[in-house]
Design an enzyme around this catalytic site. Structure first.
Site, PDB file in Angstrom:
ATOM      1  N   LEU A  53      31.932  72.089  38.785  1.00 34.75           N
ATOM      2  CA  LEU A  53      33.171  71.991  37.767  1.00 34.75           C
ATOM      3  C   LEU A  53      33.376  73.047  36.991  1.00 34.75           C
ATOM      4  O   LEU A  53      32.587  73.703  36.566  1.00 34.75           O
ATOM      5  CB  LEU A  53      32.708  70.698  36.687  1.00 34.75           C
ATOM      6  CG  LEU A  53      32.788  69.426  37.024  1.00 34.75           C
ATOM      7  CD1 LEU A  53      32.220  68.176  36.001  1.00 34.75           C
ATOM      8  CD2 LEU A  53      34.212  68.748  37.414  1.00 34.75           C
ATOM      9  N   ASP A  54      34.770  73.191  36.569  1.00 31.80           N
ATOM     10  CA  ASP A  54      35.282  74.428  35.513  1.00 31.80           C
ATOM     11  C   ASP A  54      34.123  74.156  34.469  1.00 31.80           C
ATOM     12  O   ASP A  54      33.944  73.070  34.010  1.00 31.80           O
ATOM     13  CB  ASP A  54      36.559  74.492  35.499  1.00 31.80           C
ATOM     14  CG  ASP A  54      37.411  74.883  36.584  1.00 31.80           C
ATOM     15  OD1 ASP A  54      36.834  75.278  37.685  1.00 31.80           O
ATOM     16  OD2 ASP A  54      38.552  74.595  36.561  1.00 31.80           O
ATOM     17  N   PRO A  55      34.121  75.509  33.759  1.00 35.36           N
ATOM     18  CA  PRO A  55      33.246  75.408  32.458  1.00 35.36           C
ATOM     19  C   PRO A  55      34.201  74.513  31.454  1.00 35.36           C
ATOM     20  O   PRO A  55      33.280  73.874  30.712  1.00 35.36           O
ATOM     21  CB  PRO A  55      33.401  76.953  31.841  1.00 35.36           C
ATOM     22  CG  PRO A  55      33.348  77.633  33.190  1.00 35.36           C
ATOM     23  CD  PRO A  55      34.269  77.019  34.288  1.00 35.36           C
TER      24      PRO A  55
END
Length: 305
Positions: A53-55
């Protein structure tokens, strides 16, 4: 004079841990950072996840330990569900709130117009991956090139939007629920929606609520795990076959088990396709059943314990 003594930090002892932890990842943390934090809490020797997942994003991140890592790839192919917020009229270089604002436009969008545009994005479509992504060109992630100001052509990929529901719309913002196929970039979807409306848009929030049959309601946070003792944490360590719930079951006889776990095909009944294979309640691995009734081992777990 007594010699100076230094405190010795005990060396971390890793152990064999097999199972799955459904983590509710916080926004602002990388997937690998939370994976390593949870790995240490369980003292797990081997760990992996089922896709990053993106930060900026929060939500469901299934973490795999030991033998469960062999099935992580199977969940990568699963559909995902997200809840996301878009801001219209502002375009960023990354497609989300972490990027630099590159354009501002006037917004004159009515709810009915938004609903009409949303309906166009249902179903199969071609989507161009964003430059700020982990896809590689000549061995380098695209986001590294993007940070250098280098833009390269990207080939459109077919994705499927199964559901695109408008949850709220006010003050140039909307909240959406998106159920989509693997490989779908929600940032690209936001940019495409903004372009279709003529005002531009970017993501301001993103939360993954489901991966295949697994939901964030079942998940635990890193902080919650940290507050528990090692024995108490075990309730959140699920069996490896949690990742395989969408597959049918094939049970083998004792003789078949001996052949199967040594990589040999066995006879079985059922429709052709993938199966999770058991001896009683013990998972043996994945098998592929062909039209002639031959079940071949596809991925086996270590049954030596």
């Amino acid at each position: 004079m007594k010699p100076h003594s230094e405190s010795v930090v005990p060396r971390k002892t890793w152990r064999r841990v097999n199972g799955v932890v459904l983590l509710d990842k916080p926004s602002g943390a990388s997937s690998n950072a939370v994976l390593q934090s949870v790995r240490r809490l369980f003292s797990a020797a081997k760990a992996g996840h089922t896709g990053t997942l993106d930060p900026m994003a929060s939500g469901l991140l299934p973490l795999c330990f030991g033998e469960a890592t062999k099935f992580a790839v199977d969940l990568l192919d699963a559909d995902k569900t997200y809840e996301t917020e878009l801001l219209f009229g502002v375009v960023t270089d990354t497609g989300d709130a972490e990027g630099r604002v590159v354009q501002r436009r006037a917004v004159a969008v009515e709810r009915s117009e938004l609903e009409t545009v949303l309906s166009r994005f249902h179903g199969r479509q071609n989507q161009v991956p964003p430059m700020f992504s982990a896809l590689k060109r000549d061995g380098k992630p695209l986001y590294e090139l993007a940070r250098q100001g280098i833009i390269v052509p990207r080939q459109a990929r077919e994705v499927t939007i199964h559901e695109l529901a408008l949850l709220d719309f006010a003050d140039n913002r909307c909240r959406l629920r998106v159920m989509c196929s693997k490989g779908t970039y929600i940032r690209s979807l936001a940019e495409d929606l903004g372009n279709a409306l003529g005002c531009g848009a970017h993501l301001t929030a993103l939360r993954r609520t489901a991966v295949g049959p697994l939901t964030v309601d079942q998940a635990v946070t890193v902080d919650q795990l940290a507050e528990l003792s090692e024995s108490e944490r075990q309730v959140f360590l699920h069996a490896p076959d949690l990742l395989l719930q969408n597959l049918p079951i094939c049970a083998l006889t004792e003789e078949q088990v001996r052949r199967f776990i040594h990589g040999n095909p066995v006879s079985a009944q059922g429709q052709a396709g993938q199966y999770r294979v058991y001896e009683g309640l013990r998972l043996l691995g994945l098998g592929e059943l062909d039209a002639s009734g031959i079940l071949r081992p596809r991925r086996l777990i270590n049954t030596s314990d």
